[in-house]
Design a protein around this motif. Structure first.
Motif, PDB file in Angstrom:
ATOM      1  N   PHE A 129      45.791  46.111  20.839  1.00  0.00           N
ATOM      2  CA  PHE A 129      44.460  45.875  20.284  1.00  0.00           C
ATOM      3  C   PHE A 129      44.610  44.881  19.131  1.00  0.00           C
TER       4      PHE A 129
ATOM      5  N   TYR B 286      43.289  43.582  24.002  1.00  0.00           N
ATOM      6  CA  TYR B 286      41.867  43.771  23.732  1.00  0.00           C
ATOM      7  C   TYR B 286      41.585  43.207  22.344  1.00  0.00           C
TER       8      TYR B 286
ATOM      9  N   VAL C 171      37.831  45.518  20.451  1.00  0.00           N
ATOM     10  CA  VAL C 171      37.763  46.978  20.281  1.00  0.00           C
ATOM     11  C   VAL C 171      38.248  47.330  18.883  1.00  0.00           C
TER      12      VAL C 171
ATOM     13  N   MET D 211      39.514  52.969  21.604  1.00  0.00           N
ATOM     14  CA  MET D 211      40.902  52.694  21.984  1.00  0.00           C
ATOM     15  C   MET D 211      41.455  53.848  22.814  1.00  0.00           C
TER      16      MET D 211
ATOM     17  N   CYS E 286      42.706  53.671  26.768  1.00  0.00           N
ATOM     18  CA  CYS E 286      44.076  54.045  27.135  1.00  0.00           C
ATOM     19  C   CYS E 286      44.101  55.247  28.070  1.00  0.00           C
TER      20      CYS E 286
ATOM     21  N   VAL F 114      48.151  48.537  17.428  1.00  0.00           N
ATOM     22  CA  VAL F 114      46.872  48.230  16.785  1.00  0.00           C
ATOM     23  C   VAL F 114      47.148  47.264  15.636  1.00  0.00           C
TER      24      VAL F 114
END
Length: 450
Positions: free
Chosen positions: A231, A284, A287, A293, A297, A311
């Motif tokens: 992410f 991504y 997001v 998230m 997933c 992240v």
């Protein structure tokens, strides 16, 4: 109040709530067992029962003698006695109390009714989503987030040393197969890699290479056959892919843009483009919420469980509803990421910013106290890696300084490790390629840690 609880009543059970509270009053020894099932007063339906539960728990925490009189005084001191209907309501609870031996049984009924009410609320919210604004994809994502925001209860279970210590030791033999190596042998020598259910924080000041290190680890893990979900909140997906290609090809992207590359470099870029296209890495870029998230997933896991979630970065994440105070927002996000790692049984790397205190010190060496915004990040993380490159500060203080043999050296400080030792791993940062590299085993007189 009847002792028999009507099972047809799925929304609430006033009788069960009263039975739990009555048991806690007449037999305070059952309170720890009740608290293992009912963890917050909001699980009670009636507000007066919530107030009584909070008062009893407060008395229990302060190790006070618990009886009807002490409960009355506690509620009075908290300005809650009139709210519950006075001392008469406490007496009403005690009139028809069943045996306190069944306190846990009634507590589970209270918990299950709370879960049912939560489920009904989520179903109603999902039902309204198609009528709200947004694209079909956005509505589907919102429905997934709502559906996954409620989880089935998992019973707390104590494991005795007598029955489980041998199994725990033997299970260590199987940990290596679950280990995800970073690709940097000095770092792996300290950490022994990443394991499922771990929240790993990579923190540093701007321009230290936090995102680069996360990407390097992701590419190495994907090359080992793991599915990676990244992410990227700070960098667009295409820019991140470009960085990955040129870092792996060891080609300066500026030279490529200016068409100053030779045929050998062009061939290597093409080769790495082909190699990276075969890796199972999903990026991504839009997001921003931990709930979304987790929803994404969870869906991906139906085909292949992610081996690593990254992240980048935690300070840019948001919550629903928005939480204006940074401390509270980061506390919520940190715990959500920890739960995501636990529920998906996957290591989660979260990139994090350090505060400016680092730059006020002469050595600029980061500390755990420099984590920006929330002490909960330090509390929730399994591993905390602090990234430090002293040459960056030398260049900032004196842009015309002569190159030094220590330029490019990066220290990954393992400042917290819940399962092992701390330490420092030294890597080489190639600024021209925007990537970290392993140093030679004997660099600076060090011996191989393989």
């Amino acid at each position: 109040m009847p002792n028999v609880i009507p099972e047809s009543d799925k929304i609430w059970s006033i009788e069960a709530e009263a039975a739990v509270l009555g048991s806690m009053i007449v037999d305070p020894a059952c309170i720890p067992e009740v608290l293992a099932v009912i963890r917050e007063s909001a699980m009670f339906y009636l507000p007066e029962h919530q107030a009584i539960f909070d008062a009893l728990v407060n008395l229990h925490i302060h190790e006070a003698q618990i009886d009807a009189v002490m409960l009355r005084d506690e509620l009075k001191g908290a300005n809650q006695l009139k709210r519950i209907g006075g001392p008469e309501y406490i007496g009403k609870i005690l009139e028809n109390i069943p045996s306190s031996a069944n306190a846990v049984y009634y507590a589970k009924i209270v918990r299950d009714r709370h879960q049912y009410r939560a489920m009904v609320r989520i179903v109603e919210q999902i039902r309204r989503v198609p009528d709200e604004t947004g694209t079909v994809n956005e509505q589907i994502e919102e429905m997934q987030r709502l559906a996954l925001s409620i989880q089935p209860h998992r019973e707390d279970q104590a494991l005795s040393f007598r029955d489980n210590v041998c199994e725990a030791v033997v299970s260590l033999d199987g940990r290596n197969k679950d280990c995800l190596a970073t690709g940097f042998f000095r770092l792996d020598a300290v950490l022994h890699g990443f394991y499922p259910q771990e929240l790993i924080i990579i923190a540093g000041r701007p321009s230290m290479g936090k995102s680069v290190l996360g990407l390097d680890i992701a590419i190495h893990a994907a090359g080992e056959g793991h599915k990676i979900v990244l992410f990227s909140l700070e960098m667009g997906a295409h820019a991140l892919m470009q960085r990955a290609v040129f870092s792996q090809a060891k080609v300066d992207s500026d030279k490529w843009t200016q068409r100053r590359v030779d045929q050998k470099e062009i061939d290597e870029v093409m080769r790495q483009t082909d190699a990276l296209s075969k890796l199972d890495i999903s990026v991504y870029e839009t997001v921003e919420e931990a709930d979304k998230m987790y929803a994404i997933c969870s869906v991906l896991a139906k085909t292949k469980k992610p081996g690593l979630i990254i992240v980048d970065h935690i300070n840019l994440m948001t919550t629903t509803p928005p939480i204006p105070k940074e401390y509270e927002r980061l506390t919520t996000i940190s715990r959500q990421l920890q739960r995501m790692a636990m529920h998906l049984n996957t290591p989660v790397i979260a990139v994090c910013q350090l505060n400016r205190e680092v730059e006020k010190r002469t050595s600029h060496m980061p500390k755990l106290s420099d984590l920006r915004g929330s002490g909960s990040i330090e509390q929730d993380a399994t591993l905390i890696l602090l990234l430090h490159r002293e040459d960056q500060y030398r260049k900032l203080e004196n842009p015309n300084i002569e190159p030094d043999k220590l330029d490019g050296l990066a220290q990954v400080i393992v400042a917290k490790n819940k399962r092992g030792r701390t330490g420092i791993a030294t890597l080489l940062f190639r600024e021209d390629f925007t990537t970290f590299c392993n140093l030679a085993p004997d660099y600076l007189g060090e011996q191989s840690q393989k």
